[in-house]
Motif scaffolding. Structure first.
Motif, PDB file in Angstrom:
ATOM      1  N   SER A 194      59.462 -19.719  41.738  1.00  0.00           N
ATOM      2  CA  SER A 194      59.497 -20.732  42.773  1.00  0.00           C
ATOM      3  C   SER A 194      60.957 -20.731  43.237  1.00  0.00           C
ATOM      4  CB  SER A 194      58.985 -21.866  42.659  1.00  0.00           C
ATOM      5  OG  SER A 194      58.872 -22.917  43.824  1.00  0.00           O
ATOM      6  N   PHE A 195      61.087 -20.122  44.522  1.00  0.00           N
ATOM      7  CA  PHE A 195      62.578 -19.946  45.226  1.00  0.00           C
ATOM      8  C   PHE A 195      62.757 -21.191  46.278  1.00  0.00           C
ATOM      9  CE2 PHE A 195      64.922 -18.540  48.707  1.00  0.00           C
ATOM     10  CZ  PHE A 195      66.255 -18.312  48.211  1.00  0.00           C
ATOM     11  N   PRO A 196      61.653 -21.575  47.229  1.00  0.00           N
ATOM     12  CA  PRO A 196      61.970 -22.602  48.070  1.00  0.00           C
ATOM     13  C   PRO A 196      62.328 -23.543  48.022  1.00  0.00           C
ATOM     14  CG  PRO A 196      59.890 -21.228  48.570  1.00  0.00           C
ATOM     15  CD  PRO A 196      60.263 -21.072  47.055  1.00  0.00           C
ATOM     16  N   ILE A 197      61.829 -24.590  47.220  1.00  0.00           N
ATOM     17  CA  ILE A 197      62.254 -25.951  46.698  1.00  0.00           C
ATOM     18  C   ILE A 197      63.772 -25.906  46.656  1.00  0.00           C
ATOM     19  CG2 ILE A 197      61.787 -27.944  45.375  1.00  0.00           C
ATOM     20  CD1 ILE A 197      58.821 -26.774  45.142  1.00  0.00           C
ATOM     21  N   ILE A 198      64.057 -25.440  45.543  1.00  0.00           N
ATOM     22  CA  ILE A 198      65.626 -25.772  45.206  1.00  0.00           C
ATOM     23  C   ILE A 198      66.715 -25.137  46.177  1.00  0.00           C
ATOM     24  CG2 ILE A 198      67.158 -24.893  43.467  1.00  0.00           C
ATOM     25  CD1 ILE A 198      65.228 -25.351  41.361  1.00  0.00           C
ATOM     26  N   TRP A 199      65.942 -23.758  46.912  1.00  0.00           N
ATOM     27  CA  TRP A 199      66.867 -23.401  47.600  1.00  0.00           C
ATOM     28  C   TRP A 199      67.440 -24.141  49.003  1.00  0.00           C
ATOM     29  CZ3 TRP A 199      70.829 -19.914  46.934  1.00  0.00           C
ATOM     30  CH2 TRP A 199      71.593 -19.470  47.905  1.00  0.00           C
TER      31      TRP A 199
END
Length: 309
Positions: A243-248
């Motif tokens: 999962s990329f979007p949340i943290i980025w």
């Protein structure tokens, strides 16, 4: 001709007629199978090739370097911290999602007035882009005008604004909470599918025998729901691990690299720092980790299925 010889001839004729029919399904799926293998194998080959070479920031392949990119990555303390944080992130988000989703699915499986509306409300976040969800939560946790700080101040729970996303000690737990929230609809959908396949007669028989609600849940619901829980765990691990979007979107791996996980660290290596070779090495490490976990998890399930609940 003797009966034995005739039987042998008949078996030979039957085997010759069965062989083409047995191979027919493979010929039918061969085009799509070859296409799928090409789509999967080509990117993997390309990543392996890049990880073993020196690659410019514009993608030009230079000299063969062997395992140098892997040595460089493992020597980077940011990678080691990201690896540890990825394990924590995945375990907390998947564990929290399962713990919350099971009772939610049990409630939504009951027959009550407005159940359809309740299911729609629970599933609604699933229809929203994950990036947009992360943007909304970043605004909600803003220091000055964020909904969270304003609400807590009006309730008298805090005396001043809290800098939620300015320190790793607060930012990372906030991102874990958001990750759990966005993973619940998908998990509840899987569990509701499992609960709908459970026959209601067994609960009626259990109630006649005097079983309490807890005994019904422990002795009936959990064992029958276990395959679907296992499926939800495996799919969520793969999904959350990458999962990329949340943290980025919320912190871009900051502050001070304090919220990086492997996928955001990989993105920063490849597109911000201009090190595609090292980014390819990290992606291979992630692929191996997920593959090993999936194989081990699937191998231990059959032994668990036979255990009593």
């Amino acid at each position: 001709m003797s009966s034995n010889a005739q039987a042998t001839v008949d078996r030979a004729r039957m085997s010759r007629s069965i062989a083409p029919r047995a191979a027919a399904p493979w010929w039918l799926i061969a085009p799509s199978l070859i296409l799928a293998l090409f789509i999967i194998s080509y990117p993997i080959f390309n990543i392996v090739y890049q990880s073993l070479h020196d690659v410019s920031r514009f993608g030009a392949i230079r000299d063969f370097t062997g395992l140098k990119n892997f040595y460089t990555v493992f020597a980077d303390p940011v990678f080691l911290d990201s690896l540890r944080r990825t394990i924590v992130w995945t375990a907390c988000v998947v564990g929290g999602t399962i713990i919350i989703s099971v009772p939610v699915a049990l409630v939504l499986n009951q027959d009550f007035h407005g159940r359809g509306i309740a299911r729609t409300i629970v599933m609604l976040p699933w229809s929203v882009s994950l990036t947009m969800t992360a943007v909304v939560w970043r605004w909600a946790f803003n220091d000055d005008y964020g909904m969270v700080n304003v609400t807590l101040q009006r309730l008298g729970l805090i005396g001043g604004p809290i800098h939620w996303l300015a320190t790793p000690e607060l930012a990372f737990p906030v991102e874990i909470a958001v990750g759990i929230l966005v993973s619940i609809p998908f998990t509840v959908t899987i569990l509701l599918g499992g609960l709908s396949s459970v026959p209601g007669d067994i609960y009626e028989a259990a109630r006649i025998d005097g079983a309490s609600a807890w005994q019904q849940f422990r002795q009936l619901t959990l064992p029958l729901l276990r395959p679907f829980v296992n499926m939800a765990i495996l799919l969520n691990v793969i999904y959350v691990f990458n999962s990329f979007p949340i943290i980025w979107v919320m912190t871009q791996g900051g502050p001070d690299n304090g919220t990086h996980i492997l996928v955001t660290y990989l993105y920063e290596l490849g597109f911000r720092l201009g090190r595609p070779g090292q980014a390819a090495a990290v992606s291979l490490i992630m692929l191996v980790m997920l593959f090993v976990f999936s194989v081990l998890y699937l191998r231990i399930q059959p032994s668990k299925e036979g255990e009593p609940a």
